[in-house]
Scaffold this motif. Structure first.
Motif, PDB file in Angstrom:
ATOM      1  N   GLN A  42      -1.195   8.987 -10.263  1.00 54.77           N
ATOM      2  CA  GLN A  42      -2.029  10.119  -9.842  1.00 54.77           C
ATOM      3  C   GLN A  42      -1.217  10.972  -8.874  1.00 54.77           C
ATOM      4  O   GLN A  42      -0.975  10.576  -7.726  1.00 54.77           O
ATOM      5  CB  GLN A  42      -3.312   9.639  -9.188  1.00 54.77           C
ATOM      6  CG  GLN A  42      -4.287  10.767  -8.898  1.00 54.77           C
ATOM      7  CD  GLN A  42      -5.663  10.269  -8.563  1.00 54.77           C
ATOM      8  OE1 GLN A  42      -5.838   9.175  -8.035  1.00 54.77           O
ATOM      9  NE2 GLN A  42      -6.684  11.066  -8.868  1.00 54.77           N
ATOM     10  N   LEU A  79     -10.386  -1.606 -18.313  1.00 56.26           N
ATOM     11  CA  LEU A  79      -9.210  -1.700 -17.456  1.00 56.26           C
ATOM     12  C   LEU A  79      -9.577  -2.309 -16.110  1.00 56.26           C
ATOM     13  O   LEU A  79     -10.581  -1.951 -15.517  1.00 56.26           O
ATOM     14  CB  LEU A  79      -8.605  -0.314 -17.234  1.00 56.26           C
ATOM     15  CG  LEU A  79      -7.959   0.349 -18.447  1.00 56.26           C
ATOM     16  CD1 LEU A  79      -7.650   1.806 -18.158  1.00 56.26           C
ATOM     17  CD2 LEU A  79      -6.685  -0.386 -18.843  1.00 56.26           C
ATOM     18  N   ARG A 126       2.987   1.855 -20.781  1.00 56.45           N
ATOM     19  CA  ARG A 126       2.307   0.604 -21.135  1.00 56.45           C
ATOM     20  C   ARG A 126       3.340  -0.365 -21.684  1.00 56.45           C
ATOM     21  O   ARG A 126       4.333   0.071 -22.273  1.00 56.45           O
ATOM     22  CB  ARG A 126       1.256   0.890 -22.189  1.00 56.45           C
ATOM     23  CG  ARG A 126       1.833   1.477 -23.471  1.00 56.45           C
ATOM     24  CD  ARG A 126       0.857   2.306 -24.242  1.00 56.45           C
ATOM     25  NE  ARG A 126      -0.416   1.686 -24.448  1.00 56.45           N
ATOM     26  CZ  ARG A 126      -1.445   2.290 -25.036  1.00 56.45           C
ATOM     27  NH1 ARG A 126      -1.320   3.524 -25.464  1.00 56.45           N
ATOM     28  NH2 ARG A 126      -2.580   1.677 -25.199  1.00 56.45           N
ATOM     29  N   TYR A 167      -0.634   3.502 -14.297  1.00 56.12           N
ATOM     30  CA  TYR A 167      -1.234   4.823 -14.218  1.00 56.12           C
ATOM     31  C   TYR A 167      -0.699   5.495 -12.955  1.00 56.12           C
ATOM     32  O   TYR A 167      -0.418   4.838 -11.949  1.00 56.12           O
ATOM     33  CB  TYR A 167      -2.756   4.733 -14.150  1.00 56.12           C
ATOM     34  CG  TYR A 167      -3.415   4.582 -15.493  1.00 56.12           C
ATOM     35  CD1 TYR A 167      -3.481   3.350 -16.129  1.00 56.12           C
ATOM     36  CD2 TYR A 167      -3.982   5.684 -16.135  1.00 56.12           C
ATOM     37  CE1 TYR A 167      -4.080   3.218 -17.382  1.00 56.12           C
ATOM     38  CE2 TYR A 167      -4.587   5.556 -17.379  1.00 56.12           C
ATOM     39  CZ  TYR A 167      -4.630   4.324 -17.993  1.00 56.12           C
ATOM     40  OH  TYR A 167      -5.221   4.184 -19.223  1.00 56.12           O
ATOM     41  N   ARG A 176      -5.504  14.455 -11.914  1.00 51.06           N
ATOM     42  CA  ARG A 176      -6.290  13.305 -12.344  1.00 51.06           C
ATOM     43  C   ARG A 176      -5.387  12.122 -12.679  1.00 51.06           C
ATOM     44  O   ARG A 176      -4.182  12.268 -12.870  1.00 51.06           O
ATOM     45  CB  ARG A 176      -7.152  13.674 -13.546  1.00 51.06           C
ATOM     46  CG  ARG A 176      -6.403  14.106 -14.786  1.00 51.06           C
ATOM     47  CD  ARG A 176      -7.347  14.576 -15.871  1.00 51.06           C
ATOM     48  NE  ARG A 176      -8.038  15.794 -15.517  1.00 51.06           N
ATOM     49  CZ  ARG A 176      -9.041  16.326 -16.201  1.00 51.06           C
ATOM     50  NH1 ARG A 176      -9.473  15.723 -17.299  1.00 51.06           N
ATOM     51  NH2 ARG A 176      -9.630  17.442 -15.825  1.00 51.06           N
ATOM     52  N   LEU A 177      -5.992  10.980 -12.737  1.00 50.72           N
ATOM     53  CA  LEU A 177      -5.295   9.757 -13.103  1.00 50.72           C
ATOM     54  C   LEU A 177      -4.772   9.877 -14.544  1.00 50.72           C
ATOM     55  O   LEU A 177      -5.501  10.301 -15.446  1.00 50.72           O
ATOM     56  CB  LEU A 177      -6.291   8.603 -13.005  1.00 50.72           C
ATOM     57  CG  LEU A 177      -5.805   7.180 -12.906  1.00 50.72           C
ATOM     58  CD1 LEU A 177      -4.924   6.989 -11.682  1.00 50.72           C
ATOM     59  CD2 LEU A 177      -6.995   6.235 -12.852  1.00 50.72           C
ATOM     60  N   PHE A 217      -7.960  -2.557 -12.429  1.00 48.24           N
ATOM     61  CA  PHE A 217      -6.927  -1.894 -11.650  1.00 48.24           C
ATOM     62  C   PHE A 217      -6.578  -2.670 -10.389  1.00 48.24           C
ATOM     63  O   PHE A 217      -7.416  -3.355  -9.797  1.00 48.24           O
ATOM     64  CB  PHE A 217      -7.401  -0.498 -11.216  1.00 48.24           C
ATOM     65  CG  PHE A 217      -7.402   0.521 -12.312  1.00 48.24           C
ATOM     66  CD1 PHE A 217      -8.509   0.675 -13.133  1.00 48.24           C
ATOM     67  CD2 PHE A 217      -6.309   1.356 -12.514  1.00 48.24           C
ATOM     68  CE1 PHE A 217      -8.526   1.625 -14.145  1.00 48.24           C
ATOM     69  CE2 PHE A 217      -6.309   2.311 -13.518  1.00 48.24           C
ATOM     70  CZ  PHE A 217      -7.421   2.451 -14.337  1.00 48.24           C
ATOM     71  N   GLY A 218      -5.332  -2.515  -9.970  1.00 52.17           N
ATOM     72  CA  GLY A 218      -4.947  -2.942  -8.644  1.00 52.17           C
ATOM     73  C   GLY A 218      -5.361  -1.874  -7.634  1.00 52.17           C
ATOM     74  O   GLY A 218      -5.873  -0.813  -8.001  1.00 52.17           O
ATOM     75  N   ALA A 219      -5.105  -2.156  -6.363  1.00 53.18           N
ATOM     76  CA  ALA A 219      -5.518  -1.241  -5.301  1.00 53.18           C
ATOM     77  C   ALA A 219      -4.616  -0.020  -5.185  1.00 53.18           C
ATOM     78  O   ALA A 219      -4.965   0.946  -4.514  1.00 53.18           O
ATOM     79  CB  ALA A 219      -5.583  -1.978  -3.964  1.00 53.18           C
ATOM     80  N   LYS A 223       0.836  -1.200   0.000  1.00 50.80           N
ATOM     81  CA  LYS A 223       0.000   0.000   0.000  1.00 50.80           C
ATOM     82  C   LYS A 223       0.872   1.253   0.000  1.00 50.80           C
ATOM     83  O   LYS A 223       0.511   2.280  -0.541  1.00 50.80           O
ATOM     84  CB  LYS A 223      -0.912   0.005   1.230  1.00 50.80           C
ATOM     85  CG  LYS A 223      -2.084  -0.940   1.138  1.00 50.80           C
ATOM     86  CD  LYS A 223      -3.102  -0.639   2.219  1.00 50.80           C
ATOM     87  CE  LYS A 223      -4.321  -1.511   2.108  1.00 50.80           C
ATOM     88  NZ  LYS A 223      -5.045  -1.270   0.852  1.00 50.80           N
ATOM     89  N   LEU A 252      -1.967   8.092 -17.645  1.00 52.09           N
ATOM     90  CA  LEU A 252      -1.148   6.962 -18.060  1.00 52.09           C
ATOM     91  C   LEU A 252       0.333   7.316 -17.913  1.00 52.09           C
ATOM     92  O   LEU A 252       0.780   8.367 -18.369  1.00 52.09           O
ATOM     93  CB  LEU A 252      -1.456   6.613 -19.516  1.00 52.09           C
ATOM     94  CG  LEU A 252      -0.662   5.452 -20.111  1.00 52.09           C
ATOM     95  CD1 LEU A 252      -1.021   4.147 -19.410  1.00 52.09           C
ATOM     96  CD2 LEU A 252      -0.924   5.341 -21.607  1.00 52.09           C
ATOM     97  N   TYR A 261      -0.968   3.061  -9.910  1.00 52.48           N
ATOM     98  CA  TYR A 261      -1.897   1.959 -10.128  1.00 52.48           C
ATOM     99  C   TYR A 261      -1.446   1.122 -11.311  1.00 52.48           C
ATOM    100  O   TYR A 261      -1.179   1.654 -12.395  1.00 52.48           O
ATOM    101  CB  TYR A 261      -3.309   2.466 -10.417  1.00 52.48           C
ATOM    102  CG  TYR A 261      -3.965   3.193  -9.282  1.00 52.48           C
ATOM    103  CD1 TYR A 261      -3.911   4.580  -9.198  1.00 52.48           C
ATOM    104  CD2 TYR A 261      -4.643   2.499  -8.284  1.00 52.48           C
ATOM    105  CE1 TYR A 261      -4.515   5.260  -8.151  1.00 52.48           C
ATOM    106  CE2 TYR A 261      -5.256   3.167  -7.237  1.00 52.48           C
ATOM    107  CZ  TYR A 261      -5.178   4.541  -7.180  1.00 52.48           C
ATOM    108  OH  TYR A 261      -5.784   5.200  -6.137  1.00 52.48           O
ATOM    109  N   SER A 282      -5.579  -5.027 -19.198  1.00 54.90           N
ATOM    110  CA  SER A 282      -6.608  -5.121 -20.226  1.00 54.90           C
ATOM    111  C   SER A 282      -6.164  -6.209 -21.192  1.00 54.90           C
ATOM    112  O   SER A 282      -5.113  -6.820 -21.000  1.00 54.90           O
ATOM    113  CB  SER A 282      -6.770  -3.779 -20.949  1.00 54.90           C
ATOM    114  OG  SER A 282      -7.872  -3.835 -21.837  1.00 54.90           O
TER     115      SER A 282
END
Lengths: 115, 113
Positions: free
Chosen positions: B38, B101, B49, B36, B43-44, B103-105, B9, B46, B86, B90
């Motif tokens: 933040q 997508l 990839r 991703y 905002r979130l 997402f992980g936590a 975390k 990219l 994050y 996909s």
């Protein structure tokens, strides 16, 4: 280009009420996806809209519904609100039918609090 | 079932130290993996990839299909790297076959001076 915009920024509702959230995609994008982000969690996919139709759906109940307009903007509706619906709701847009490989651009989100 | 796991975390490091943010995925099809980021009050967005094989802001990530991992690495952390990261999945074979997508936590990276 302002990118993806969402309204309102914050919203407070009570249990049982209904809410509508709005999203305008980035210029040139035709596909809109909605995500729910609970506190301390990653975004969870709700559904995706393309050509005014829902074409993918995540594991969310029918209380969650949406709409896409001819100008590609979208709405997320949630009926019979529960306390557990409190979250940040994110809208993301992508170009060219949202095909694989196309980046999703996220909006700033709408913070929904259900009391 | 498709799943993304980010076991940490919080990752706290000092400026100049190496960074590795872990990501493991579960997916039977051909995956596309993303990171991703933040930043505070933003905002979130990219970061990178796996198909691009790029280095963005000094970060790299290699897809290891054998270990089903896509760890994010940077050799020398900077204070401006402090953010929420994050990992997302996909790919072909997912219901609908579109760019949904998963997402992980998330992992919060804190870089201290």
């Amino acid at each position: 280009d302002a990118g993806v915009t969402q309204s309102p920024t914050h919203l407070i509702k009570t249990r049982g009420q209904q809410v509508t959230l709005r999203c305008s995609p980035k210029s040139g994008h035709d596909t809109v996806s909605w995500y729910q982000q609970a506190l301390g969690q990653g975004p969870q996919f709700i559904f995706q809209y393309y050509e005014e139709e829902e074409r993918q759906r995540g594991n969310f109940p029918d209380r969650f519904s949406g709409h896409q307009f001819p100008n590609y903007s979208s709405e997320l509706n949630v009926n019979a609100l529960l306390l557990g619906d409190s979250a940040l709701y994110l809208c993301a847009s992508s170009p060219l039918a949202g095909g694989l490989g196309y980046e999703q651009f996220f909006g700033p989100g709408t913070r929904l609090t259900v009391l | 079932a498709q799943r993304v796991t980010q076991p940490e975390k919080l990752l706290s490091v000092f400026k100049g130290a190496p960074v590795e943010l872990k990501c493991n995925y579960s997916y039977s099809g051909s995956p596309e993996l993303f990171w991703y980021v933040q930043y505070s009050r933003q905002r979130l967005q990219l970061l990178l990839r796996h198909i691009s094989r790029e280095s963005i802001k000094g970060f790299t990530a290699d897809l290891n299909k054998g270990e089903t991992s896509f760890h994010l690495k940077k050799p020398f952390a900077q204070e401006e790297d402090s953010a929420m990261y994050y990992c997302a999945l996909s790919g072909l074979g997912m219901p609908g076959g579109y760019n949904k997508l998963i997402f992980g936590a998330g992992t919060r990276l804190a870089v201290h001076p």
